[in-house]
Design an enzyme around this catalytic site. Sequence first.
Site, mmCIF file in Angstrom:
data_model
loop_
_atom_site.group_PDB
_atom_site.id
_atom_site.type_symbol
_atom_site.label_atom_id
_atom_site.label_comp_id
_atom_site.label_asym_id
_atom_site.label_seq_id
_atom_site.Cartn_x
_atom_site.Cartn_y
_atom_site.Cartn_z
ATOM 1 N N ASP A 215 0.834 -1.198 0.000
ATOM 2 C CA ASP A 215 0.000 0.000 0.000
ATOM 3 C C ASP A 215 0.876 1.260 0.000
ATOM 4 O O ASP A 215 1.854 1.340 0.750
ATOM 5 C CB ASP A 215 -0.865 -0.025 1.272
ATOM 6 N N GLU A 275 2.038 -0.364 -4.921
ATOM 7 C CA GLU A 275 1.088 0.678 -5.295
ATOM 8 C C GLU A 275 1.862 1.979 -5.153
ATOM 9 O O GLU A 275 2.084 2.466 -4.042
ATOM 10 C CB GLU A 275 -0.126 0.680 -4.352
#
Length: 563
Positions: A215, A275
């Site tokens: 993330d 990401e």
Amino acid sequence: MTDATLTESRDEAKTAEWWRQAAVYQIYPRSFADANGDGLGDIPGILSRVDYLADLGIDAVWLSPFYPSELADGGYDVADYRNVDPRLGTLDDFDAMVEALHARGIHVIVDIVPNHSSDQHAWFQEALAAGRGSEARERYIFRDGKGPDGSEPPTDWVSVFGGPAWQRVEDGQWYFHHFATEQPDFNWNHPDVREDFLKTLRFWSDRGVDGFRIDVAHMLTKDLTEPLPSRAELEAMDSTTGVHPITDRDDVHEVYAEWRKVFNSYDPPRTAVAEAWVATPERRARYASAEGLGQAFNFDLLEADFDAPEFRAIIDENLAQSRLSGSSTTWVLSNHDVTRHATRYGLAPLRGRDVKQGTEWVAAGGPADMLDRDRGLRRAKAATLLLLGLPGSAYLYQGEELGLHEVAEIAPEQRQDPAFFRGAEFDGLGRDGCRVPLPWSADGVSFGFGSAPAHLPQPAWFADHAVDAEAADPASTLSLYREALRLRHPLQTGETLEWVETGRADVLRFVRPNGWQVVTNFGTEPFDLGADAADVVLSSAPLAGSALPGEASVWIAPASLLS
Ligand code: NOJ
């Protein structure tokens, strides 16, 4: 080396590189399947649907966070990185799920959220209790405020979800949170933080997890040396220098080099996908390097209109980029953060996610009367067939295989997304509309999701997209996905393509090294496939003779590839 050992080592390499062209299906666990009837999806729910996942023909699942969380940001506020939220099951349930998925040849990727924890995390609670100046506060980013009594935040920075990026605590200090107030950012200069994430990666790897989705991988390291810049100064800074105070810093790659050592200590090595919302393809390639995370998300198609020249430019650029990093690229049309692609394509053309028409947001489902549902789905199926034919890995988001549209009809009091409540200009209505629990059957209290009403309201039209209805219909979106994913295995080939000129600006056609061709008609005029129509193995809409209708894709393959 004998022939036998050579073949063996080739096979091993193939196993280690399973991710390069994998079809990865994203599960948002709280909205997938609810086994215990509390309205929230859970791990036993996933276990109960392993046959469905195997029949779909995917190579891997990526699970969004299932860790203990107060759900201030749908689970991306993690209170304990090495456990399962009791509402979602136990570690034993997790192990049983991994075993069942592996038994069906499906790899498992889990989400790691290293930039911030939940404010319920033991370390943050300890930091609050220990007070200013304490060692415990050093694991996060605490500062004194400005003004005579310190009542003003250290800077005027804003959080991604809107509102100030600093929150004051009882004793008057402030902490930094890039996202929601309940998501304090870690201090990645602290050895405890680094050590703890290595432990977490080992913990899940030891349990058989095959890979990790990282993330906001570009945000971890920061240089918050005083004096801190103002918001205007921060926003004016070049983020490609590697020394920006809070994003895409070169020193973040030291973290990932350490992680890589952990990944490579397993056999086969664990994989990771970043990401990373960074400014240039070159900056993104660094996250995808073999010394780092190995792969990085490419969100370019997800931000593009249904437009042939735009798709072609994005495909070329990303294939060039993957040559740069040595990784394979990733293709994404939908995920848990954006408006579903069937809906995006049924609305007026959009540029990115921040489009307003007058005062009306249209990007997040928009007013229902502006949405052309059939057209959106027609285009979505065409784009998906194109995506699944591209070199590289394809990330699919739960529900897109059912042709689901964004759910716009969720009342404000039923919404959960902090972006909605903090007023962020983040897809307008926030992200709840793509997170509504899946319809498994055309009837039942929550369309077969569970035995209780689902945690987000499901609209009546979900019945038309239910798994049981679609599974029985050869013309359904589900049948198209199943067939595409089934055929993709024998058709898969080297990671390149060549464009074939079509004489039409709105028709794209490419051929893969083994002769597998993909043709997409982005326009509305039919496109004649001529004699190749005889070799069509899959199409997103019925052909009329040898004519590919508008807003449709076909796969063409010589019979030898499938025999
Ligand atoms: C990106 C995740 O995809 C999103 O859902 C989340 O809100 C933010 N990171 C913060 O963790």
